[in-house]
Scaffold this motif. Structure first.
Motif, short mmCIF file in Angstrom:
data_model
loop_
_atom_site.label_atom_id
_atom_site.label_comp_id
_atom_site.label_asym_id
_atom_site.label_seq_id
_atom_site.Cartn_x
_atom_site.Cartn_y
_atom_site.Cartn_z
N GLN A 13 49.98 37.43 37.05
CA GLN A 13 51.33 37.85 37.45
C GLN A 13 52.07 38.35 36.22
OE1 GLN A 13 53.20 34.54 39.64
NE2 GLN A 13 53.05 35.81 41.47
N LEU A 14 52.69 39.51 36.36
CA LEU A 14 53.47 40.10 35.28
C LEU A 14 54.86 40.44 35.79
CD1 LEU A 14 50.91 42.73 33.89
CD2 LEU A 14 51.33 40.44 32.98
N VAL A 15 55.87 40.19 34.99
CA VAL A 15 57.21 40.72 35.25
C VAL A 15 57.38 41.90 34.31
CG1 VAL A 15 59.68 40.30 35.18
CG2 VAL A 15 58.13 38.53 36.05
N VAL A 16 57.59 43.09 34.88
CA VAL A 16 57.56 44.34 34.12
C VAL A 16 58.87 45.10 34.33
CG1 VAL A 16 56.34 46.52 33.77
CG2 VAL A 16 55.06 44.46 34.43
N GLU A 17 59.39 45.66 33.23
CA GLU A 17 60.54 46.55 33.31
C GLU A 17 60.04 47.98 33.23
OE1 GLU A 17 64.16 45.82 30.86
OE2 GLU A 17 63.71 47.82 30.08
N LEU A 18 60.26 48.74 34.31
CA LEU A 18 59.91 50.16 34.33
C LEU A 18 61.15 50.94 33.90
CD1 LEU A 18 58.05 50.30 37.76
CD2 LEU A 18 57.12 49.75 35.50
N GLN A 19 60.98 51.83 32.95
CA GLN A 19 62.11 52.56 32.39
C GLN A 19 62.07 54.04 32.79
OE1 GLN A 19 61.85 51.82 28.18
NE2 GLN A 19 62.33 49.64 28.40
N GLY A 20 63.18 54.69 32.61
CA GLY A 20 63.26 56.11 32.93
C GLY A 20 63.85 56.36 34.30
N GLN A 21 63.64 57.57 34.83
CA GLN A 21 64.23 57.95 36.10
C GLN A 21 63.66 57.15 37.25
OE1 GLN A 21 66.86 60.04 36.25
NE2 GLN A 21 66.70 59.95 34.01
N GLU A 22 64.51 56.91 38.27
CA GLU A 22 64.13 56.09 39.40
C GLU A 22 62.93 56.66 40.15
OE1 GLU A 22 66.13 54.43 43.55
OE2 GLU A 22 67.41 54.92 41.83
N GLY A 23 62.85 57.98 40.24
CA GLY A 23 61.73 58.60 40.95
C GLY A 23 60.39 58.27 40.32
N GLY A 24 60.36 58.21 38.99
CA GLY A 24 59.13 57.85 38.29
C GLY A 24 58.72 56.42 38.57
N ALA A 25 59.69 55.52 38.59
CA ALA A 25 59.41 54.11 38.89
C ALA A 25 58.86 53.96 40.30
CB ALA A 25 60.67 53.28 38.71
N GLU A 26 59.45 54.68 41.24
CA GLU A 26 58.98 54.59 42.63
C GLU A 26 57.56 55.12 42.76
OE1 GLU A 26 61.85 56.67 44.94
OE2 GLU A 26 63.30 55.00 44.95
N GLN A 27 57.25 56.17 42.03
CA GLN A 27 55.90 56.72 42.06
C GLN A 27 54.90 55.71 41.48
OE1 GLN A 27 55.29 60.16 39.61
NE2 GLN A 27 53.24 60.58 40.41
N ALA A 28 55.28 55.06 40.37
CA ALA A 28 54.40 54.08 39.74
C ALA A 28 54.17 52.89 40.68
CB ALA A 28 55.01 53.61 38.43
N ILE A 29 55.23 52.43 41.34
CA ILE A 29 55.11 51.30 42.27
C ILE A 29 54.18 51.67 43.42
CG2 ILE A 29 56.39 49.94 43.97
CD1 ILE A 29 58.79 50.06 41.98
N ALA A 30 54.34 52.87 43.95
CA ALA A 30 53.49 53.31 45.06
C ALA A 30 52.02 53.37 44.64
CB ALA A 30 53.95 54.68 45.57
#
Length: 340
Positions: free
Chosen positions: A308-325
């Protein structure tokens, strides 16, 4: 193997009925190690004792290996109990009897021949790691050794089911680990079904296949340990998981390196072989999303590795959503803790 259907247990307290168990429906499969966890007074001891009818339910059915236990008379019930061993929190050994005589006690009650009793006792002493201790008395043993005697005695009549009533609660952590390892070995060697109750989540995650959480006399959550431990749904379950979770609640903390509104906090859970693979790194490199690992752990649930990792994704929201998907598409569980 074990089926509880609509089991209820009421006690008369001061002239009024108090419910200890409420409509319990539970199925325990042959050969598995099944845990029941709950706080003191939740009903877990009452529940496990209904399986061998030490507590007779007020209503409902208890079926063990095809036998409806609630319908048995005293004589037949005693015979069926030989196929259900039980070990206790405080050992319940005969203080004036040797290790060998404590183990032999249920065999003598069953009126087995002396030669067979002697052979079986010697076999069990070896199985539980007490070779050379057969002539000792309980007062000469450590707590862990006493519990090994209790386990050997419970196994004496070759039971199909082993019930463990807080079997490690009186032991120190190191001894607890040794006893849990012994129970796991017994389960693997003999194929015996083990049902254990505890208030310690570490016991559950160490050896159990499935778990039921009991609260206020009701089963509030049930399932494979991997599901219940990693995705607890009920408040009581979350309390127990928090006891042993290596990833603490992260709250609103961040690395402080991202501009306000340009960060997303997620909890990423790996199960199985993916735990040891660089899936997070490869995904972030592919999506070009900067990230910071704030907390993390790698451990095991019985034989299953997880991370289990708690991760902070940085940058534009669209990039974070793509990474999560992408992470979810690769079989990882991703929980969004906070946006922005």
């Amino acid at each position: 193997m074990i089926h509880l259907k609509g089991v209820m247990k009421n006690y008369d307290v001061g002239g009024r009925q108090v419910a200890a168990l409420r409509n319990i429906d539970l199925t325990i499969r042959k050969g598995e190690i099944f845990g029941i966890i709950g706080h003191s007074g939740a009903g877990k001891s009452t529940l496990i004792r209904t399986i061998n009818m030490l507590e007779r339910p007020t209503a409902g059915e208890v079926v063990v290996d095809g036998v409806e236990m609630t319908k048995l008379g005293t004589g037949k019930l005693q015979l069926e109990r030989r196929s259900i061993g039980m070990i206790f929190q405080h050992f319940n050994l005969l203080s004036s009897a040797t290790v060998a005589d404590n183990i032999a006690f249920p065999l003598r009650l069953a009126k087995l021949p002396k030669e067979e009793i002697a052979r079986r006792v010697e076999e069990l002493i070896g199985l539980v790691g007490l070779t050379g201790h057969g002539s000792k008395y309980p007062a000469q043993l450590s707590g862990g050794q006493k519990q090994r005697v209790g386990i050997a005695r419970a196994l004496a009549t070759n039971p199909k089911v082993l019930l463990c009533d807080e079997a490690t609660s009186a032991l120190d952590p190191q001894t607890t680990g040794a006893i849990l390892s012994l129970l796991l070995d017994i389960n693997k060697q003999l194929g015996i079904t083990i049902v254990l109750i505890t208030h310690e989540m570490n016991v559950i995650r160490t050896i159990c296949d499935r778990v039921a959480v009991i609260d206020g006399g009701e089963i509030v959550e049930e399932g494979p340990v991997t599901d219940v431990f990693l995705k607890p749904q009920h408040r009581t379950t979350r309390e127990f998981v928090a006891q042993v979770s290596d990833v603490a609640a992260i709250g609103l903390e961040t690395s402080g390196s991202a501009a306000a509104g340009n960060r997303t906090l997620v909890r990423v859970t790996y199960i199985g072989e993916q735990t040891y693979q660089p899936v997070l790194y490869e995904t972030m490199r592919e999506t070009n999303v900067p990230f910071v690992i704030l907390q993390g752990t790698v451990s095991k649930l019985k034989d299953t590795p997880y991370g289990q990792l708690v991760v902070e994704l940085q940058g534009q929201e669209g990039g974070a959503e793509q990474a999560i998907a992408l992470l979810r598409g690769r079989g990882l569980d991703v929980e969004v803790i906070q946006h922005g």
